[in-house]
Design a protein around this motif. Structure first.
Motif, PDB file in Angstrom:
ATOM      1  N   UNK B 118       0.829  -1.191   0.000  1.00 58.33           N
ATOM      2  CA  UNK B 118       0.000   0.000   0.000  1.00 58.33           C
ATOM      3  C   UNK B 118       0.872   1.253   0.000  1.00 58.33           C
ATOM      4  N   UNK B 119       1.051   1.856  -1.168  1.00 56.47           N
ATOM      5  CA  UNK B 119       1.944   3.013  -1.225  1.00 56.47           C
ATOM      6  C   UNK B 119       1.376   4.223  -0.478  1.00 56.47           C
ATOM      7  N   UNK B 120       0.090   4.169  -0.116  1.00 54.74           N
ATOM      8  CA  UNK B 120      -0.490   5.282   0.627  1.00 54.74           C
ATOM      9  C   UNK B 120      -0.085   5.202   2.093  1.00 54.74           C
ATOM     10  N   UNK B 121      -0.002   3.968   2.615  1.00 52.91           N
ATOM     11  CA  UNK B 121       0.247   3.790   4.036  1.00 52.91           C
ATOM     12  C   UNK B 121       1.734   3.742   4.362  1.00 52.91           C
ATOM     13  N   UNK B 174      -0.026  10.178  -7.287  1.00 53.91           N
ATOM     14  CA  UNK B 174      -0.969   9.081  -7.501  1.00 53.91           C
ATOM     15  C   UNK B 174      -0.374   7.791  -6.925  1.00 53.91           C
ATOM     16  N   UNK B 175      -1.196   6.743  -6.871  1.00 56.26           N
ATOM     17  CA  UNK B 175      -0.755   5.475  -6.304  1.00 56.26           C
ATOM     18  C   UNK B 175       0.480   4.919  -7.010  1.00 56.26           C
ATOM     19  N   UNK B 176       0.478   4.979  -8.324  1.00 56.34           N
ATOM     20  CA  UNK B 176       1.607   4.447  -9.081  1.00 56.34           C
ATOM     21  C   UNK B 176       2.875   5.246  -8.817  1.00 56.34           C
ATOM     22  N   UNK B 177       2.716   6.574  -8.730  1.00 55.76           N
ATOM     23  CA  UNK B 177       3.887   7.417  -8.445  1.00 55.76           C
ATOM     24  C   UNK B 177       4.419   7.159  -7.048  1.00 55.76           C
ATOM     25  N   UNK B 201      -0.498  -5.014  -6.286  1.00 52.23           N
ATOM     26  CA  UNK B 201      -1.905  -5.440  -6.157  1.00 52.23           C
ATOM     27  C   UNK B 201      -2.858  -4.301  -5.858  1.00 52.23           C
ATOM     28  N   UNK B 202      -2.345  -3.177  -5.317  1.00 51.90           N
ATOM     29  CA  UNK B 202      -3.274  -2.088  -5.014  1.00 51.90           C
ATOM     30  C   UNK B 202      -3.401  -1.121  -6.187  1.00 51.90           C
ATOM     31  N   UNK B 203      -2.731  -1.395  -7.288  1.00 49.52           N
ATOM     32  CA  UNK B 203      -2.700  -0.430  -8.397  1.00 49.52           C
ATOM     33  C   UNK B 203      -3.638  -0.834  -9.528  1.00 49.52           C
ATOM     34  N   UNK B 204      -4.100   0.156 -10.275  1.00 47.95           N
ATOM     35  CA  UNK B 204      -4.884  -0.107 -11.478  1.00 47.95           C
ATOM     36  C   UNK B 204      -4.043  -0.853 -12.497  1.00 47.95           C
ATOM     37  N   UNK B 373       3.378  11.654 -18.442  1.00 45.96           N
ATOM     38  CA  UNK B 373       4.099  12.265 -17.332  1.00 45.96           C
ATOM     39  C   UNK B 373       3.863  11.514 -16.043  1.00 45.96           C
ATOM     40  N   UNK B 374       4.400  10.295 -15.941  1.00 45.89           N
ATOM     41  CA  UNK B 374       4.314   9.630 -14.649  1.00 45.89           C
ATOM     42  C   UNK B 374       5.714   9.383 -14.118  1.00 45.89           C
TER      43      UNK B 374
END
Lengths: 329, 374
Positions: B118-121, B174-177, B201-204, B373-374
């Motif tokens: 989880x790149x957010x956490x 974003x999540x991927x970044x 697994x948490x990414x689109x 631009x990612x």
């Protein structure tokens, strides 16, 4: 051709934000044939969940349906008085969600929750009759020992069992349409296979239609008869499932197909779609996919492309499709 | 199964003659289950990981796959000694790290890093991206402020971000970044091993592909070894060199990727593989669901742990735990019938239609769109 069970026309759902509003669903037309499954595919933020909430008239504020019609068996759901819409929910259209644990109340037994849902649509029925029907509903979704499960609480069930309970509740009043929003995303792959199998069997038994919302192309291929691909609030491609996978037209569909690793192919690199989905309050002009599209030309930046028929029953919103002709030209 | 049965001598020495980067022997983690508030009595044990052995060579990717609760993430944390094992041995580059502590453990940790699901956490919201990436270097006392800043810029470039991103905060990405930031952070101390715990697994899906491609590029460039934890077998097939399948705290099968997908010798591996829906409607309905649920790791079934769900189970499976059998060099299966199982009957043929393949090739060769631009 027979009249479809559900026809969505020009649906537009907007959310108010400080300084304006944005459309999460922006002019969507779709049809769900009777007894068939429509798969709606797209990534986060494409509007697929807001679409299903719009059909149920459950869009949370500050969102609202701003335009369009949702025709179910000749009635426009969007024009119904709230009281009648409540009757439609559950008895004609039901919905299941991704995370069954958050949709079930942890302090009531599974049985009590199913009975509650049934009583709402049949206030005159006796408690004993409702309990019997609830146990029958659990049996119908292949839950072993349904009499015992009736007494249990959500935390005592596995994720797969909880999703079965949600399906049992959704189907308790024999709806004609089931909206399943990522029903297997939170489940392990072997449990996912069980749930998809169950949905297929129940569809064959009851003749209900299904709208299956998912990001997983494998699940779509497994379940859907018709597929709509959504991007940034719009449908970019619509076709029968086989046609979509065998003859994909829209560059976004191509990108999605290329970015999933496949068991039946070896590739050194996946085809990544560059960039990210634009936020709904900062959408690009023209075709919304153009900043990420390798086939984009000047015209793509100017005007949004119309969803047009490319082959019989196969629609794509791309002025460059089929891409091999555009690139060769 | 004992460790000796699992690791054969030539493999312990590694295929290229050099010793493997990571060796794990009979690793276990048992959590006590207590009941009562004041006089908490132990009423049971969750055997989250229960005797796992494998090795990982330099520059190689070993995938640990299995469903929730199989112990794959616990194994990952044990390997890094983020939690302490109940039993077993860990060797990193030939050195026993099971008993390391203090400064010597910290020195070892510089060589092994982790990327989380989880790149957010996993990013501190109060640190700028530059500070987050420089933090491991600071902890390990690498360089001075100026050289660390230069290294942050270099790392941002490596993972496909821009150097001005160093001044920004995680919520602006974003999540991927964010997953790219996590990767840059892991790379900052030049590790030899990266444990990737469900990194995509948490990414689109379209973002998944970007991150998977990045991980492969970085491995080729720096010779990184990955312990890749995942539940998605298609991603595993794309990423891994070898695959270990876990069920209820045990490795039930381990093999080279090709052998595992072509001729799985454990019924659970077969069940997992046949449960995956293919993106090909022509093959609809071939998914054969496995019955039942995963039993509780507090009370695993006797004998073979899979026998309650296994279509091939016989009397012996209920009584005796199956040892790991080497069915081919480097291919082991913990099944009493590993050699006798009928052909798996899995069909991975098919693939894209010529029309779809041609358009995908055009997509790939048409070049990058201007605004990427990612």
């Amino acid at each position: 051709m027979r009249e479809p069970l559900l026809r969505i026309e020009g649906l537009r759902t907007v959310f108010r934000i400080p300084g304006g509003e944005f459309a999460a669903v922006d002019g969507v037309d779709l049809e769900v044939p009777r007894g068939r499954t429509l798969g709606v595919v797209g990534e986060s933020g494409c509007g697929k969940s807001v679409l299903s909430l719009s059909v149920m008239r459950l869009v949370p504020p500050p969102g609202r349906v701003a335009a369009g019609h949702v025709w179910l068996e000749g009635r426009d759901l969007l024009a119904l008085p709230m009281e009648q819409m409540r009757q439609v929910r559950g008895s004609r259209v039901a919905m299941i969600f991704q995370e069954p644990m958050t949709s079930l109340n942890p302090v009531h037994s599974v049985g009590a929750q199913i009975v509650e849902a049934m009583r709402a649509h049949d206030p005159g029925a006796s408690a004993a009759a409702l309990k019997e029907r609830a146990i029958e509903a659990l049996r119908r979704v292949r839950i072993p020992a349904p009499e015992r499960r009736f007494e249990e609480y959500p935390h005592q069930l596995s994720g797969g069992m909880r999703q079965r309970v949600m399906i049992a509740m959704a189907l308790a009043c024999s709806p004609r349409l089931l909206i399943a929003d990522e029903p297997t995303t939170a489940l392990d792959v072997t449990v996912q296979a069980q749930i998809l199998d169950l949905l297929r069997e129940l569809q064959a038994e009851t003749g209900m239609s299904i709208i299956l919302i998912t990001h997983d192309l494998g699940v779509v291929a497994e379940m859907a008869d018709e597929v709509a691909v959504m991007y940034a609030g719009r449908v970019v491609e619509r076709a029968a499932a086989r046609a979509l996978f065998e003859d994909p037209q829209h560059p976004y569909t191509l990108g999605l197909l290329g970015s999933v690793p496949r068991l039946d192919e070896e590739r050194e690199r996946l085809l990544a779609i560059e960039g990210v989905v634009p936020p709904p309050f900062a959408l690009p002009k023209g075709c919304r996919f153009h900043p990420r599209c390798p086939f984009a030309i000047e015209a793509c930046r100017m005007a949004p492309p119309a969803l047009e028929e490319i082959a019989p029953g196969h629609l794509a919103a791309c002025i460059r499709a089929p891409v091999e002709q555009s690139v060769a030209a | 199964m004992s460790a000796a049965e699992i690791l054969t001598a030539p493999e312990r020495a590694g295929h290229e003659g050099a010793s493997p980067l990571l060796e794990v022997e009979d690793l276990a983690k048992h959590w006590p289950v207590r009941r009562g508030l004041i006089l908490a009595r132990q009423v049971g044990t969750v055997r989250a990981v229960d005797g796992v052995s494998f090795h990982l060579r330099r520059g190689e990717t070993l995938a640990l796959v299995g469903e929730s609760g199989c112990g794959k993430s616990t194994t990952a944390r044990l390997v890094l000694r983020l939690i302490e094992p109940s039993r077993g041995a860990l060797r990193f580059d030939g050195e026993d790290i099971t008993a390391l502590s203090g400064a010597s453990l910290r020195r070892m940790r510089r060589r092994m890093q982790i990327i989380f699901q989880d790149p957010y956490a996993s990013l501190n919201p109060r640190l700028t991206v530059g500070e987050a990436i420089a933090e491991p270097m600071l902890v390990h006392g690498i360089g001075d402020a100026a050289s660390r800043a230069a290294r942050v810029r270099e790392l941002l470039g490596l993972v496909g971000l821009a150097s001005f991103h160093a001044e920004r905060y995680p919520h602006e990405f974003s999540g991927g970044q964010r997953q790219r930031i996590g990767i840059a952070r892991a790379l900052s101390v030049q590790p030899e091993l990266i444990v990737c715990d469900e990194p995509v697994s948490a990414l689109d899906v379209s973002i998944q592909a970007q991150v998977v491609n990045l991980l492969k590029d970085l491995q080729a460039r720096f010779g990184l070894a990955y312990l890749f934890i995942a539940h998605d077998l298609a991603v595993v097939k794309h990423m891994a060199d070898r695959v270990a399948v876990m069920y209820l705290g045990r490795i039930v099968e381990i093999a080279d990727k090709r052998a595992l997908f072509a001729d799985p010798r454990h019924p659970y591996t077969r069940a997992l593989l046949s449960a995956i829906p293919h993106p090909d409607p022509a093959r609809r309905g071939r998914v054969k669901p496995l019955g039942g649920d995963v039993p509780s790791p507090m009370n695993p079934p006797p004998g073979c742990r899979f026998h309650t769900r296994c279509p091939h189970a016989a009397a012996i499976c209920r009584e005796r735990e199956p040892p790991a059998v080497e069915v081919a060099p480097g291919h082991r299966s913990a099944c009493h019938f590993a050699r006798e199982l009928p052909p798996a009957g899995l069909d991975f043929s098919g693939g894209l239609t010529p029309a779809a393949a041609r358009r995908l090739a055009l997509f790939a060769s048409a070049g990058r769109p201007a605004a990427a631009s990612v």
